[in-house]
Design an enzyme around this catalytic site. Structure first.
Site, PDB file in Angstrom:
ATOM      1  N   ARG A  14      43.098  43.374  41.546  1.00  0.00           N
ATOM      2  CA  ARG A  14      43.544  44.674  41.008  1.00  0.00           C
ATOM      3  C   ARG A  14      42.923  45.812  41.793  1.00  0.00           C
ATOM      4  O   ARG A  14      42.024  45.615  42.597  1.00  0.00           O
ATOM      5  CB  ARG A  14      43.076  44.833  39.552  1.00  0.00           C
ATOM      6  CG  ARG A  14      43.638  43.865  38.590  1.00  0.00           C
ATOM      7  CD  ARG A  14      43.200  44.174  37.176  1.00  0.00           C
ATOM      8  NE  ARG A  14      41.917  43.602  36.816  1.00  0.00           N
ATOM      9  CZ  ARG A  14      40.925  44.290  36.250  1.00  0.00           C
ATOM     10  NH1 ARG A  14      41.065  45.568  35.985  1.00  0.00           N
ATOM     11  NH2 ARG A  14      39.790  43.693  35.938  1.00  0.00           N
ATOM     12  N   ASN A  62      33.269  33.780  39.590  1.00  0.00           N
ATOM     13  CA  ASN A  62      32.374  34.832  39.106  1.00  0.00           C
ATOM     14  C   ASN A  62      31.303  35.070  40.174  1.00  0.00           C
ATOM     15  O   ASN A  62      30.436  34.220  40.375  1.00  0.00           O
ATOM     16  CB  ASN A  62      31.752  34.379  37.780  1.00  0.00           C
ATOM     17  CG  ASN A  62      30.716  35.356  37.273  1.00  0.00           C
ATOM     18  OD1 ASN A  62      30.567  36.459  37.802  1.00  0.00           O
ATOM     19  ND2 ASN A  62      29.988  34.955  36.246  1.00  0.00           N
ATOM     20  N   TYR A 154      25.001  51.067  36.084  1.00  0.00           N
ATOM     21  CA  TYR A 154      25.964  51.146  37.190  1.00  0.00           C
ATOM     22  C   TYR A 154      25.376  51.911  38.374  1.00  0.00           C
ATOM     23  O   TYR A 154      25.466  51.467  39.524  1.00  0.00           O
ATOM     24  CB  TYR A 154      27.225  51.833  36.667  1.00  0.00           C
ATOM     25  CG  TYR A 154      28.382  51.889  37.649  1.00  0.00           C
ATOM     26  CD1 TYR A 154      29.204  50.783  37.855  1.00  0.00           C
ATOM     27  CD2 TYR A 154      28.689  53.067  38.329  1.00  0.00           C
ATOM     28  CE1 TYR A 154      30.281  50.844  38.729  1.00  0.00           C
ATOM     29  CE2 TYR A 154      29.768  53.137  39.201  1.00  0.00           C
ATOM     30  CZ  TYR A 154      30.558  52.029  39.400  1.00  0.00           C
ATOM     31  OH  TYR A 154      31.629  52.094  40.269  1.00  0.00           O
ATOM     32  N   LYS A 158      24.687  50.435  42.097  1.00  0.00           N
ATOM     33  CA  LYS A 158      25.370  50.989  43.275  1.00  0.00           C
ATOM     34  C   LYS A 158      24.374  51.593  44.270  1.00  0.00           C
ATOM     35  O   LYS A 158      24.610  51.588  45.480  1.00  0.00           O
ATOM     36  CB  LYS A 158      26.408  52.034  42.834  1.00  0.00           C
ATOM     37  CG  LYS A 158      27.567  51.444  42.039  1.00  0.00           C
ATOM     38  CD  LYS A 158      28.351  50.421  42.841  1.00  0.00           C
ATOM     39  CE  LYS A 158      29.603  49.944  42.135  1.00  0.00           C
ATOM     40  NZ  LYS A 158      30.383  48.998  42.935  1.00  0.00           N
ATOM     41  N   ILE A 187      38.622  57.280  41.667  1.00  0.00           N
ATOM     42  CA  ILE A 187      39.821  56.677  42.243  1.00  0.00           C
ATOM     43  C   ILE A 187      40.679  56.172  41.076  1.00  0.00           C
ATOM     44  O   ILE A 187      40.145  55.555  40.134  1.00  0.00           O
ATOM     45  CB  ILE A 187      39.450  55.493  43.177  1.00  0.00           C
ATOM     46  CG1 ILE A 187      38.394  55.911  44.230  1.00  0.00           C
ATOM     47  CG2 ILE A 187      40.691  54.905  43.829  1.00  0.00           C
ATOM     48  CD1 ILE A 187      38.817  56.990  45.198  1.00  0.00           C
TER      49      ILE A 187
HETATM   50  P1  NAP Z   1      39.034  47.357  38.582  1.00  0.00           P
HETATM   51  O1  NAP Z   1      40.410  47.911  38.696  1.00  0.00           O
HETATM   52  O2  NAP Z   1      38.390  47.290  37.243  1.00  0.00           O
HETATM   53  O3  NAP Z   1      39.024  45.887  39.264  1.00  0.00           O
HETATM   54  C1  NAP Z   1      37.843  45.152  39.276  1.00  0.00           C
HETATM   55  C2  NAP Z   1      38.051  43.912  40.115  1.00  0.00           C
HETATM   56  O4  NAP Z   1      36.809  43.182  40.186  1.00  0.00           O
HETATM   57  C3  NAP Z   1      39.074  42.950  39.537  1.00  0.00           C
HETATM   58  O5  NAP Z   1      39.743  42.316  40.601  1.00  0.00           O
HETATM   59  C4  NAP Z   1      38.199  41.941  38.786  1.00  0.00           C
HETATM   60  O6  NAP Z   1      38.816  40.665  38.620  1.00  0.00           O
HETATM   61  C5  NAP Z   1      37.023  41.852  39.734  1.00  0.00           C
HETATM   62  N1  NAP Z   1      35.789  41.375  39.112  1.00  0.00           N
HETATM   63  C6  NAP Z   1      35.098  41.963  38.095  1.00  0.00           C
HETATM   64  N2  NAP Z   1      34.012  41.227  37.794  1.00  0.00           N
HETATM   65  C7  NAP Z   1      34.019  40.163  38.642  1.00  0.00           C
HETATM   66  C8  NAP Z   1      33.179  39.041  38.820  1.00  0.00           C
HETATM   67  N3  NAP Z   1      32.071  38.856  38.058  1.00  0.00           N
HETATM   68  N4  NAP Z   1      33.480  38.124  39.776  1.00  0.00           N
HETATM   69  C9  NAP Z   1      34.595  38.286  40.543  1.00  0.00           C
HETATM   70  N5  NAP Z   1      35.417  39.341  40.432  1.00  0.00           N
HETATM   71  C10 NAP Z   1      35.148  40.255  39.489  1.00  0.00           C
HETATM   72  O7  NAP Z   1      38.010  48.165  39.493  1.00  0.00           O
HETATM   73  P2  NAP Z   1      38.269  49.226  40.674  1.00  0.00           P
HETATM   74  O8  NAP Z   1      38.364  50.569  40.074  1.00  0.00           O
HETATM   75  O9  NAP Z   1      39.318  48.741  41.579  1.00  0.00           O
HETATM   76  O10 NAP Z   1      36.836  49.169  41.391  1.00  0.00           O
HETATM   77  C11 NAP Z   1      36.594  48.324  42.513  1.00  0.00           C
HETATM   78  C12 NAP Z   1      35.200  48.616  43.043  1.00  0.00           C
HETATM   79  O11 NAP Z   1      35.119  49.996  43.401  1.00  0.00           O
HETATM   80  C13 NAP Z   1      34.099  48.374  42.017  1.00  0.00           C
HETATM   81  O12 NAP Z   1      32.958  47.859  42.657  1.00  0.00           O
HETATM   82  C14 NAP Z   1      33.808  49.761  41.484  1.00  0.00           C
HETATM   83  O13 NAP Z   1      32.508  49.868  40.979  1.00  0.00           O
HETATM   84  C15 NAP Z   1      34.015  50.580  42.737  1.00  0.00           C
HETATM   85  N6  NAP Z   1      34.302  51.988  42.464  1.00  0.00           N
HETATM   86  C16 NAP Z   1      35.408  52.340  41.765  1.00  0.00           C
HETATM   87  C17 NAP Z   1      35.646  53.695  41.524  1.00  0.00           C
HETATM   88  C18 NAP Z   1      36.875  54.156  40.768  1.00  0.00           C
HETATM   89  O14 NAP Z   1      36.943  55.370  40.521  1.00  0.00           O
HETATM   90  N7  NAP Z   1      37.810  53.313  40.430  1.00  0.00           N
HETATM   91  C19 NAP Z   1      34.737  54.651  41.978  1.00  0.00           C
HETATM   92  C20 NAP Z   1      33.621  54.251  42.679  1.00  0.00           C
HETATM   93  C21 NAP Z   1      33.408  52.907  42.926  1.00  0.00           C
HETATM   94  P3  NAP Z   1      39.849  40.384  37.359  1.00  0.00           P
HETATM   95  O15 NAP Z   1      41.113  41.132  37.677  1.00  0.00           O
HETATM   96  O16 NAP Z   1      40.047  38.904  37.382  1.00  0.00           O
HETATM   97  O17 NAP Z   1      39.163  40.897  36.136  1.00  0.00           O
END
Ligand code: NAP
Length: 243
Positions: A14, A62, A154, A158, A187
């Site tokens: 995702r 995981n 968090y 990070k 994002i």
């Molecule tokens: P997201 O939409 O919630 O997707 C999270 C992804 O991580 C999913 O594919 C999920 O798998 C996987 N995941 C979660 N826990 C896991 C585990 N223990 N083992 C393997 N896979 C795992 O998150 P996102 O917004 O795309 O964020 C992606 C990264 O960017 C994260 O590290 C987040 O902290 C960072 N980030 C995001 C933002 C933002 O604004 N969105 C900002 C700064 C940093 P499932 O689909 O199977 O649950």
């Protein structure tokens, strides 16, 4: 640009991880991605990469489980014949103010976001050393740069990821391996869907949330030869939020 390379992306089912899978595949990489449990979403990523004519496989793993992460890296090497790019993107939030935050909630976030990246790096490390090349990209966050109330766990995970990035960059710089971090701001993904309101947008100099693809564009640059002299760097993709 990435033809003949295999990229491993954690959290590829995702959001930002999926966008990175698609971007790297669009530029020629084969894709092995990990996900936690959302098989339906993982299947969507598989289909989208397959449609680009690249080899792709999803691994339910995981990343917070050291043995599972090590075993999955081995499985990927068997399936793909090698690994050239690792993107540590899997991440979770469990936001609460410190008095309400349970120790288990602190641990869960650090275990996934920080220790998960360490386990994956540990898996590819001997391969990258041997082949004297490799790209490691860690998805941190502006929360790790500036701290964010309600996100002690968090932000710590990070910020830790940035320390991990720099230590690994120094360990491997002499061996042709680059390790960099991306620090996204807000994002638009499922992680932030409850936050996308006018007040939050107003606080962002560019007045909008970023797109997952805008993070993926930087991941592509850091995965490609264009960035071969860049290591230990942290680059924000945040519309100016943390400047
Ligand atoms: P997201 O939409 O919630 O997707 C999270 C992804 O991580 C999913 O594919 C999920 O798998 C996987 N995941 C979660 N826990 C896991 C585990 N223990 N083992 C393997 N896979 C795992 O998150 P996102 O917004 O795309 O964020 C992606 C990264 O960017 C994260 O590290 C987040 O902290 C960072 N980030 C995001 C933002 C933002 O604004 N969105 C900002 C700064 C940093 P499932 O689909 O199977 O649950």
């Amino acid at each position: 640009m990435l033809k003949g390379k295999t990229a491993v992306v954690t959290g590829g089912s995702r959001g930002i991880g999926r966008a990175i899978c698609l971007k790297l595949a669009e530029h020629g990489a084969d894709i092995a991605f990990l996900y936690a449990g959302n098989t339906e979403k993982a299947e969507e990523t598989v289909k989208a990469v397959e449609a680009m004519g690249r080899k792709v496989r999803a691994y339910r793993c995981n990343v917070a489980d050291a043995e599972a992460a090590a075993a999955t890296v081995k499985e990927i090497v068997t399936d793909f014949g090698g690994i050239h790019i690792l993107v540590n993107n899997a991440g979770i939030t469990k936001d609460k103010l410190v008095p309400m935050m349970k120790a288990a909630e602190f641990d869960a976030v650090v275990d996934t976001n920080l220790k998960g990246a360490f386990y994956m790096i540990k898996g590819v490390y001997p391969l990258f050393l041997k082949q004297k090349s490799g790209k490691i990209i860690n998805i941190s966050s502006v929360s790790g740069l500036t701290g964010n109330p309600g996100q002690a766990n968090y932000s710590a995970s990070k910020a830790g990821l940035i320390g991990l990035t720099k230590a690994v960059a120094k360990e491997l710089a002499g061996r042709g391996v680059c390790c960099n971090a991306i620090a996204p701001g807000f994002i638009a993904t499922e992680m932030t869907e409850d936050l996308e309101n006018a007040a939050v947008k107003e606080a962002i100099p560019m007045k909008r949330f970023g797109k997952a693809e805008e993070v993926a564009n930087l991941a592509l640059f850091l995965a490609a030869a264009h960035s071969d002299y860049i290591t230990g760097e942290v680059i924000r993709v945040d519309g100016g939020l943390a400047m």
